[in-house]
Design a protein around this motif. Structure first.
Motif, PDB file in Angstrom:
ATOM      1  N   ASP A  14      -9.207  57.123 -58.707  1.00  0.00           N
ATOM      2  CA  ASP A  14      -9.449  58.001 -59.850  1.00  0.00           C
ATOM      3  C   ASP A  14      -9.822  57.261 -61.128  1.00  0.00           C
ATOM      4  OD1 ASP A  14      -8.834  60.235 -58.304  1.00  0.00           O
ATOM      5  OD2 ASP A  14      -6.694  60.046 -58.718  1.00  0.00           O
ATOM      6  N   VAL A  15     -10.345  56.048 -61.004  1.00  0.00           N
ATOM      7  CA  VAL A  15     -10.683  55.278 -62.201  1.00  0.00           C
ATOM      8  C   VAL A  15     -12.080  54.676 -62.037  1.00  0.00           C
ATOM      9  CG1 VAL A  15      -9.680  53.109 -61.394  1.00  0.00           C
ATOM     10  CG2 VAL A  15      -9.781  53.558 -63.821  1.00  0.00           C
ATOM     11  N   MET A  16     -12.783  54.586 -63.164  1.00  0.00           N
ATOM     12  CA  MET A  16     -14.093  53.930 -63.198  1.00  0.00           C
ATOM     13  C   MET A  16     -14.007  52.810 -64.226  1.00  0.00           C
ATOM     14  SD  MET A  16     -16.682  57.168 -63.121  1.00  0.00           S
ATOM     15  CE  MET A  16     -18.117  56.118 -63.169  1.00  0.00           C
ATOM     16  N   THR A  17     -14.731  51.708 -63.963  1.00  0.00           N
ATOM     17  CA  THR A  17     -14.732  50.593 -64.899  1.00  0.00           C
ATOM     18  C   THR A  17     -16.166  50.171 -65.206  1.00  0.00           C
ATOM     19  OG1 THR A  17     -14.723  48.864 -63.216  1.00  0.00           O
ATOM     20  CG2 THR A  17     -12.574  49.751 -63.880  1.00  0.00           C
ATOM     21  N   ILE A  18     -16.321  49.410 -66.280  1.00  0.00           N
ATOM     22  CA  ILE A  18     -17.652  48.914 -66.617  1.00  0.00           C
ATOM     23  C   ILE A  18     -18.024  47.701 -65.774  1.00  0.00           C
ATOM     24  CG2 ILE A  18     -17.632  49.826 -68.955  1.00  0.00           C
ATOM     25  CD1 ILE A  18     -16.963  46.992 -69.929  1.00  0.00           C
ATOM     26  N   GLY A  19     -17.038  47.098 -65.080  1.00  0.00           N
ATOM     27  CA  GLY A  19     -17.294  45.922 -64.262  1.00  0.00           C
ATOM     28  C   GLY A  19     -18.104  46.207 -63.012  1.00  0.00           C
ATOM     29  N   MET A  20     -18.021  47.416 -62.487  1.00  0.00           N
ATOM     30  CA  MET A  20     -18.768  47.850 -61.302  1.00  0.00           C
ATOM     31  C   MET A  20     -18.707  46.808 -60.184  1.00  0.00           C
ATOM     32  SD  MET A  20     -22.029  49.804 -63.014  1.00  0.00           S
ATOM     33  CE  MET A  20     -22.771  48.311 -63.586  1.00  0.00           C
ATOM     34  N   SER A  21     -17.498  46.316 -59.898  1.00  0.00           N
ATOM     35  CA  SER A  21     -17.329  45.269 -58.894  1.00  0.00           C
ATOM     36  C   SER A  21     -16.601  45.764 -57.652  1.00  0.00           C
ATOM     37  CB  SER A  21     -16.548  44.105 -59.498  1.00  0.00           C
ATOM     38  OG  SER A  21     -17.278  43.528 -60.536  1.00  0.00           O
ATOM     39  N   GLY A  22     -16.542  47.050 -57.472  1.00  0.00           N
ATOM     40  CA  GLY A  22     -15.836  47.619 -56.334  1.00  0.00           C
ATOM     41  C   GLY A  22     -14.670  48.448 -56.803  1.00  0.00           C
ATOM     42  N   PRO A  23     -13.970  49.087 -55.857  1.00  0.00           N
ATOM     43  CA  PRO A  23     -12.833  49.913 -56.235  1.00  0.00           C
ATOM     44  C   PRO A  23     -11.732  49.069 -56.887  1.00  0.00           C
ATOM     45  CG  PRO A  23     -13.011  49.727 -53.841  1.00  0.00           C
ATOM     46  CD  PRO A  23     -14.185  49.046 -54.426  1.00  0.00           C
ATOM     47  N   VAL A  24     -10.959  49.700 -57.759  1.00  0.00           N
ATOM     48  CA  VAL A  24      -9.870  49.013 -58.449  1.00  0.00           C
ATOM     49  C   VAL A  24      -8.660  48.959 -57.526  1.00  0.00           C
ATOM     50  CG1 VAL A  24      -8.280  49.101 -60.399  1.00  0.00           C
ATOM     51  CG2 VAL A  24     -10.695  49.660 -60.725  1.00  0.00           C
ATOM     52  N   PHE A  25      -8.113  47.760 -57.343  1.00  0.00           N
ATOM     53  CA  PHE A  25      -6.914  47.568 -56.541  1.00  0.00           C
ATOM     54  C   PHE A  25      -5.775  47.211 -57.483  1.00  0.00           C
ATOM     55  CE2 PHE A  25      -3.919  45.281 -53.868  1.00  0.00           C
ATOM     56  CZ  PHE A  25      -3.872  46.088 -52.753  1.00  0.00           C
ATOM     57  N   ASN A  26      -4.764  48.095 -57.566  1.00  0.00           N
ATOM     58  CA  ASN A  26      -3.591  47.867 -58.410  1.00  0.00           C
ATOM     59  C   ASN A  26      -2.585  47.026 -57.642  1.00  0.00           C
ATOM     60  OD1 ASN A  26      -4.233  49.344 -60.835  1.00  0.00           O
ATOM     61  ND2 ASN A  26      -4.144  51.171 -59.556  1.00  0.00           N
ATOM     62  N   VAL A  27      -2.424  45.787 -58.062  1.00  0.00           N
ATOM     63  CA  VAL A  27      -1.554  44.835 -57.386  1.00  0.00           C
ATOM     64  C   VAL A  27      -0.098  45.105 -57.778  1.00  0.00           C
ATOM     65  CG1 VAL A  27      -0.971  42.388 -57.147  1.00  0.00           C
ATOM     66  CG2 VAL A  27      -3.366  43.088 -57.400  1.00  0.00           C
ATOM     67  N   SER A  28       0.755  45.289 -56.758  1.00  0.00           N
ATOM     68  CA  SER A  28       2.180  45.426 -57.033  1.00  0.00           C
ATOM     69  C   SER A  28       2.910  44.104 -56.764  1.00  0.00           C
ATOM     70  CB  SER A  28       2.803  46.565 -56.233  1.00  0.00           C
ATOM     71  OG  SER A  28       2.577  46.396 -54.848  1.00  0.00           O
ATOM     72  N   GLY A  64      -0.526  42.800 -61.373  1.00  0.00           N
ATOM     73  CA  GLY A  64      -0.118  41.422 -61.130  1.00  0.00           C
ATOM     74  C   GLY A  64       0.209  40.760 -62.454  1.00  0.00           C
ATOM     75  N   ASP A  65       0.003  39.480 -62.550  1.00  0.00           N
ATOM     76  CA  ASP A  65       0.154  38.768 -63.824  1.00  0.00           C
ATOM     77  C   ASP A  65      -0.936  37.702 -63.906  1.00  0.00           C
ATOM     78  OD1 ASP A  65       1.042  36.530 -62.324  1.00  0.00           O
ATOM     79  OD2 ASP A  65       3.119  37.130 -62.529  1.00  0.00           O
ATOM     80  N   ARG A  66      -0.922  36.921 -64.949  1.00  0.00           N
ATOM     81  CA  ARG A  66      -2.044  35.988 -65.129  1.00  0.00           C
ATOM     82  C   ARG A  66      -2.044  34.841 -64.125  1.00  0.00           C
ATOM     83  NH1 ARG A  66      -0.629  33.733 -71.032  1.00  0.00           N
ATOM     84  NH2 ARG A  66       1.542  34.214 -70.736  1.00  0.00           N
ATOM     85  N   LYS A  67      -0.947  34.593 -63.425  1.00  0.00           N
ATOM     86  CA  LYS A  67      -0.915  33.522 -62.421  1.00  0.00           C
ATOM     87  C   LYS A  67      -1.875  33.804 -61.268  1.00  0.00           C
ATOM     88  CE  LYS A  67       3.860  32.352 -63.339  1.00  0.00           C
ATOM     89  NZ  LYS A  67       5.218  32.433 -62.814  1.00  0.00           N
ATOM     90  N   ILE A  68      -2.115  35.078 -60.983  1.00  0.00           N
ATOM     91  CA  ILE A  68      -3.012  35.438 -59.882  1.00  0.00           C
ATOM     92  C   ILE A  68      -4.476  35.179 -60.260  1.00  0.00           C
ATOM     93  CG2 ILE A  68      -3.365  37.874 -60.480  1.00  0.00           C
ATOM     94  CD1 ILE A  68      -3.133  38.520 -57.497  1.00  0.00           C
ATOM     95  N   LYS A  69      -4.753  35.078 -61.546  1.00  0.00           N
ATOM     96  CA  LYS A  69      -6.135  34.936 -62.032  1.00  0.00           C
ATOM     97  C   LYS A  69      -6.549  33.471 -62.060  1.00  0.00           C
ATOM     98  CE  LYS A  69      -5.878  39.217 -64.549  1.00  0.00           C
ATOM     99  NZ  LYS A  69      -5.779  39.858 -65.840  1.00  0.00           N
ATOM    100  N   LYS A  70      -6.792  32.939 -60.873  1.00  0.00           N
ATOM    101  CA  LYS A  70      -7.226  31.553 -60.714  1.00  0.00           C
ATOM    102  C   LYS A  70      -8.390  31.562 -59.738  1.00  0.00           C
ATOM    103  CE  LYS A  70      -5.631  26.971 -59.539  1.00  0.00           C
ATOM    104  NZ  LYS A  70      -4.536  26.165 -58.995  1.00  0.00           N
ATOM    105  N   ASP A  71      -9.575  31.239 -60.239  1.00  0.00           N
ATOM    106  CA  ASP A  71     -10.797  31.312 -59.452  1.00  0.00           C
ATOM    107  C   ASP A  71     -10.680  30.479 -58.172  1.00  0.00           C
ATOM    108  OD1 ASP A  71     -13.418  32.342 -59.179  1.00  0.00           O
ATOM    109  OD2 ASP A  71     -14.256  30.441 -59.833  1.00  0.00           O
ATOM    110  N   GLY A  72     -10.949  31.115 -57.043  1.00  0.00           N
ATOM    111  CA  GLY A  72     -10.933  30.441 -55.751  1.00  0.00           C
ATOM    112  C   GLY A  72      -9.603  30.473 -55.035  1.00  0.00           C
ATOM    113  N   GLN A  73      -8.554  30.997 -55.683  1.00  0.00           N
ATOM    114  CA  GLN A  73      -7.213  31.036 -55.098  1.00  0.00           C
ATOM    115  C   GLN A  73      -7.161  31.996 -53.915  1.00  0.00           C
ATOM    116  OE1 GLN A  73      -4.236  29.292 -56.128  1.00  0.00           O
ATOM    117  NE2 GLN A  73      -3.689  30.074 -54.138  1.00  0.00           N
TER     118      GLN A  73
END
Length: 71
Positions: A52-66, A32-41
């Motif tokens: 096939d990816v692991m992150t340090i955030g451990m907040s669930g599976p990674v969803f790649n936004v197209s 996505g882009d930074r416009k999507i990063k708005k808390d509560g949107q």
């Protein structure tokens, strides 16, 4: 894959952006882009879950936004 839900900022390990989906699952957002990063949107996103990816955030599976749109 299409999901709808609420974008939330979680202050874990430097901060992560997640989608709390309407289906009750939580996905860590990537792409996505930074416009999507708005808390509560409310959004509808299209993309793919990256199993096939692991992150340090451990907040669930990674969803790649197209594409996204605000609701």
């Amino acid at each position: 894959m299409k999901l709808t839900g609420r974008v939330v900022y979680r202050d874990l390990e430097g901060g992560v952006w997640v989608l709390e989906a309407d289906d009750g699952r939580t996905y860590q957002l990537a792409g996505g882009d930074r416009k999507i990063k708005k808390d509560g949107q409310l959004v509808e996103v299209e993309g793919q879950v990256d199993h096939d990816v692991m992150t340090i955030g451990m907040s669930g599976p990674v969803f790649n936004v197209s594409t996204y749109r605000f609701k």
